[in-house]
Design a protein around this motif. Structure first.
Motif, PDB file in Angstrom:
ATOM      1  N   TYR A  74     -28.165  -1.454 -86.083  1.00 30.13           N
ATOM      2  CA  TYR A  74     -28.582  -0.306 -86.876  1.00 30.13           C
ATOM      3  C   TYR A  74     -27.858   0.982 -86.488  1.00 30.13           C
ATOM      4  O   TYR A  74     -28.020   1.995 -87.134  1.00 30.13           O
ATOM      5  CB  TYR A  74     -30.092  -0.084 -86.737  1.00 30.13           C
ATOM      6  CG  TYR A  74     -30.527   0.234 -85.347  1.00 30.13           C
ATOM      7  CD1 TYR A  74     -30.525   1.549 -84.890  1.00 30.13           C
ATOM      8  CD2 TYR A  74     -30.939  -0.760 -84.473  1.00 30.13           C
ATOM      9  CE1 TYR A  74     -30.906   1.846 -83.602  1.00 30.13           C
ATOM     10  CE2 TYR A  74     -31.330  -0.462 -83.186  1.00 30.13           C
ATOM     11  CZ  TYR A  74     -31.313   0.848 -82.748  1.00 30.13           C
ATOM     12  OH  TYR A  74     -31.687   1.140 -81.475  1.00 30.13           O
ATOM     13  N   SER A  75     -27.034   0.982 -85.452  1.00 30.48           N
ATOM     14  CA  SER A  75     -26.438   2.227 -84.963  1.00 30.48           C
ATOM     15  C   SER A  75     -25.528   2.892 -85.997  1.00 30.48           C
ATOM     16  O   SER A  75     -25.517   4.113 -86.110  1.00 30.48           O
ATOM     17  CB  SER A  75     -25.694   2.013 -83.653  1.00 30.48           C
ATOM     18  OG  SER A  75     -24.651   1.086 -83.812  1.00 30.48           O
ATOM     19  N   TYR A  76     -24.772   2.121 -86.772  1.00 27.80           N
ATOM     20  CA  TYR A  76     -23.914   2.718 -87.789  1.00 27.80           C
ATOM     21  C   TYR A  76     -24.752   3.395 -88.869  1.00 27.80           C
ATOM     22  O   TYR A  76     -24.470   4.526 -89.262  1.00 27.80           O
ATOM     23  CB  TYR A  76     -22.989   1.668 -88.417  1.00 27.80           C
ATOM     24  CG  TYR A  76     -22.112   2.253 -89.495  1.00 27.80           C
ATOM     25  CD1 TYR A  76     -20.966   2.966 -89.157  1.00 27.80           C
ATOM     26  CD2 TYR A  76     -22.446   2.133 -90.843  1.00 27.80           C
ATOM     27  CE1 TYR A  76     -20.177   3.535 -90.149  1.00 27.80           C
ATOM     28  CE2 TYR A  76     -21.660   2.693 -91.835  1.00 27.80           C
ATOM     29  CZ  TYR A  76     -20.525   3.390 -91.482  1.00 27.80           C
ATOM     30  OH  TYR A  76     -19.749   3.965 -92.448  1.00 27.80           O
TER      31      TYR A  76
ATOM     32  N   MET B  69     -26.299   6.555 -87.433  1.00 30.67           N
ATOM     33  CA  MET B  69     -25.288   7.608 -87.323  1.00 30.67           C
ATOM     34  C   MET B  69     -25.013   8.240 -88.692  1.00 30.67           C
ATOM     35  O   MET B  69     -24.936   9.456 -88.819  1.00 30.67           O
ATOM     36  CB  MET B  69     -23.991   7.046 -86.746  1.00 30.67           C
ATOM     37  CG  MET B  69     -22.892   8.094 -86.630  1.00 30.67           C
ATOM     38  SD  MET B  69     -21.300   7.426 -86.131  1.00 30.67           S
ATOM     39  CE  MET B  69     -20.859   6.447 -87.555  1.00 30.67           C
TER      40      MET B  69
ATOM     41  N   MET C  25     -27.804  -2.687 -81.711  1.00 36.98           N
ATOM     42  CA  MET C  25     -26.508  -2.232 -82.164  1.00 36.98           C
ATOM     43  C   MET C  25     -26.334  -2.409 -83.674  1.00 36.98           C
ATOM     44  O   MET C  25     -25.500  -1.771 -84.264  1.00 36.98           O
ATOM     45  CB  MET C  25     -25.397  -2.972 -81.434  1.00 36.98           C
ATOM     46  CG  MET C  25     -25.321  -2.660 -79.930  1.00 36.98           C
ATOM     47  SD  MET C  25     -24.930  -0.954 -79.571  1.00 36.98           S
ATOM     48  CE  MET C  25     -23.251  -0.887 -80.080  1.00 36.98           C
TER      49      MET C  25
END
Length: 58
Positions: A3-5, A8, A1
């Motif tokens: 690295y998700s930003y 995106m 989680m």
């Protein structure tokens, strides 16, 4: 989680070519049958059907 930003944001700002990383093919509606057959036969490629021609690479 963690690295998700960042991932995106890279996708949204076209810093990463998602189509090549995920092996995606954009096909016109006329190519849907062949794309489904290829997928059904075991192809690892993901197909996106582009019925109206708005997406690139179709």
């Amino acid at each position: 989680m963690n690295y998700s930003y960042d991932l995106m944001q890279a996708i949204l700002w076209n810093r990463i070519d998602v189509q090549s990383v995920m092996d995606i093919a954009v096909v016109p509606i006329q190519g849907g049958v062949d794309a489904y057959k290829s997928f059904s036969d075991g192809s690892s490629k993901k197909f996106v059907i582009n019925p109206n021609g708005y997406l690139k690479n179709s």
